[in-house]
Design a protein around this motif. Structure first.
Motif: not given
Length: 477
Positions: A141-143, A175-179, A182-186, A201-205
């Protein structure tokens, strides 16, 4: 070819289950096939001091974790010829226990980001980054979000392996942005069923998604097995495949296993009889060499099929001349059940509780039959170990059990199987095994065939290499 293998646990450093076995064995098998596989994992407090003493500090860096940056130390160790990078941060990892902490999402977000951030610092540019289960699911996901278009990282492919789809890394959207940073747009990458789901998310990415047996790869497309991820997976079947795990055939070798009472081989199994006799003495079972001994080494939880055992064990003990040994721990209702059965059948049934590695090996070596009636089993290693030690598996046809055990009714298989999750079907399979045991000549042939089955990591490693090479071809095209 270079591979970075991302994991939350690996033998010999830290282990809670089968993932550690895979992460300790597969990279070695890849290395023997000239794949430059290195492993990254946390430097946990629980790692023994003698292993820490052999680690070398490589570098330190600052890793972004949402709005803050955290210290990351990188230590290097070698095991089985494989280089391991151990990620140090005392705030996240200087505590007892690998999992179950209130901030696990942040801890493994840090690990995932650190695994990617460290690469330029250690001058290791992999062709493939291979992540495992929800704890490192943020790596692809990060990648995809932060690194894929960076010149240094461009062209690297990602693979995500699902070892057990039941564990997905579900958390609240806050948790998405603060922890996780990951930007809200994602958000849509992670969002699923009202929360965020790291495995989804990993399955998607990820460029490819694998699981630990071909049958399990098909089963998780079915809602009964998928724990609600079947829809996502069905949309991406083109990237999904199943590769059966192996076992360490050097570690699990009855000819050289120092935990056994006596060594034995497929050609000379006289030592197996010694193991049976000595285990009967240790567990206060009747010393009857010709009575078939059924063994189980299992977690005492429902998906291991223990409700089937609970339904019919009394019937099996009453109707057959057999002995039964079980080792494991888990739900109190199963532990209490086995205690009651031990009292009811003294000298014929023994229940042992806890995680006792040396006793588990003695049970494999002493058992004539090994029971695994699992409701679901992504891969399963116990049935492969049982084969190696000459204990004939009786299994339900699910996941890796179906892929590794073939019914011997046709004279060609290596065990006894049943399809329906039904106590009567299990009794019939066990009864066929007990009947087969009485035909000593045929049973000896079956045991020798079982012990010669190849479930080494070499076979699995070759399949992973084929997968990696397919990804490399995509880069060239």
């Amino acid at each position: 070819m270079k591979v970075l293998y991302c994991t939350s646990e690996a033998r010999p450093f830290a282990a809670t289950g089968g993932l550690a076995d895979v992460a300790g064995s597969l990279p070695q098998a890849l290395r023997l096939r000239l794949i430059g596989c290195r492993v990254v994992m946390p430097l946990y407090e629980d790692i023994p001091q003698e292993l820490r003493d052999n680690m070398k500090f490589i570098t330190s860096l600052s890793v972004p974790v949402a709005w803050r940056r955290q210290y990351c130390g990188v230590f290097e160790a070698k095991a089985g010829g494989v280089i391991y990078y151990l990620i140090d941060n005392q705030y996240y990892f200087k505590r007892h226990g690998l999992y179950g902490h209130y901030d696990d999402a942040e801890r493994f977000a840090f690990l995932s980001r650190a695994a990617l951030e460290m690469l330029p610092y250690i001058d290791f540019r992999p062709d493939v980054i291979h992540s495992n289960d929800w704890q490192t699911a943020l790596v692809p996901i990060y990648f995809s979000i932060f690194y894929a278009n960076n010149d240094w990282y461009k062209g690297i492919k990602t693979v995500q392996t699902i070892h057990n789809i039941q564990y997905q890394g579900k958390y609240g959207k806050e948790l998405v942005e603060d922890v996780l940073g990951i930007p809200q747009s994602e958000l849509s990458v992670l969002e699923y069923d009202g929360c965020i789901n790291l495995l989804k998310g990993a399955i998607e990415c990820a460029n490819r998604v694998t699981t630990v047996s071909p049958t399990y790869a098909k089963e998780i497309l079915d809602p009964w097995f998928s724990h609600d991820l079947d829809g996502i997976l069905r949309e991406r079947t083109w990237k999904l495949s199943g590769i059966l795990n192996g076992i360490d055939v050097v570690d699990y070798d009855p000819a050289n296993d120092t935990d056994l009472y006596a060594p034995f081989t497929a050609e000379d199994r006289s030592g197996k009889a010694v193991n049976k006799m000595e285990l009967q003495k240790r567990l206060s079972l009747n010393e009857e060499p010709d009575t078939p001994l059924i063994g189980m080494v299992t977690r005492m939880v429902p998906h291991k099929g223990l409700d089937l055992v609970k339904d019919v064990l009394d019937q099996l003990m009453t109707e057959n001349n057999m002995q039964f040994v079980v080792l494991g721990s888990g739900d109190w209702e199963y532990e209490n059940f086995f205690k009651e059965m031990q009292s009811k059948y003294p000298g014929r049934l023994c229940a042992c509780f806890g995680f006792v590695p040396e006793l588990s090996r003695k049970i494999y070596a002493a058992s004539d039959i090994f029971l695994m009636p699992s409701k679901s089993e992504p891969c399963g290693l116990a049935q492969m170990i049982a084969l190696r030690y000459g204990a004939i598996p009786v299994v339900r046809e699910t996941g890796g059990l179906k892929d590794s055990i073939q019914d011997s009714g046709d004279g060609q298989g290596n065990g006894f199987t049943f399809h329906n999750y039904d106590p009567g079907d299990m009794v019939y399979a066990v009864s066929r095994a007990l009947e087969g045991y009485q035909n000593r000549e045929g049973w000896d042939i079956l045991v020798e065939r079982a012990m010669k089955c190849d479930f080494s990591w070499g076979r699995s490693a070759n399949e992973y290499i084929r997968l990696y090479r397919e990804l490399m071809k995509e880069n060239k095209s």
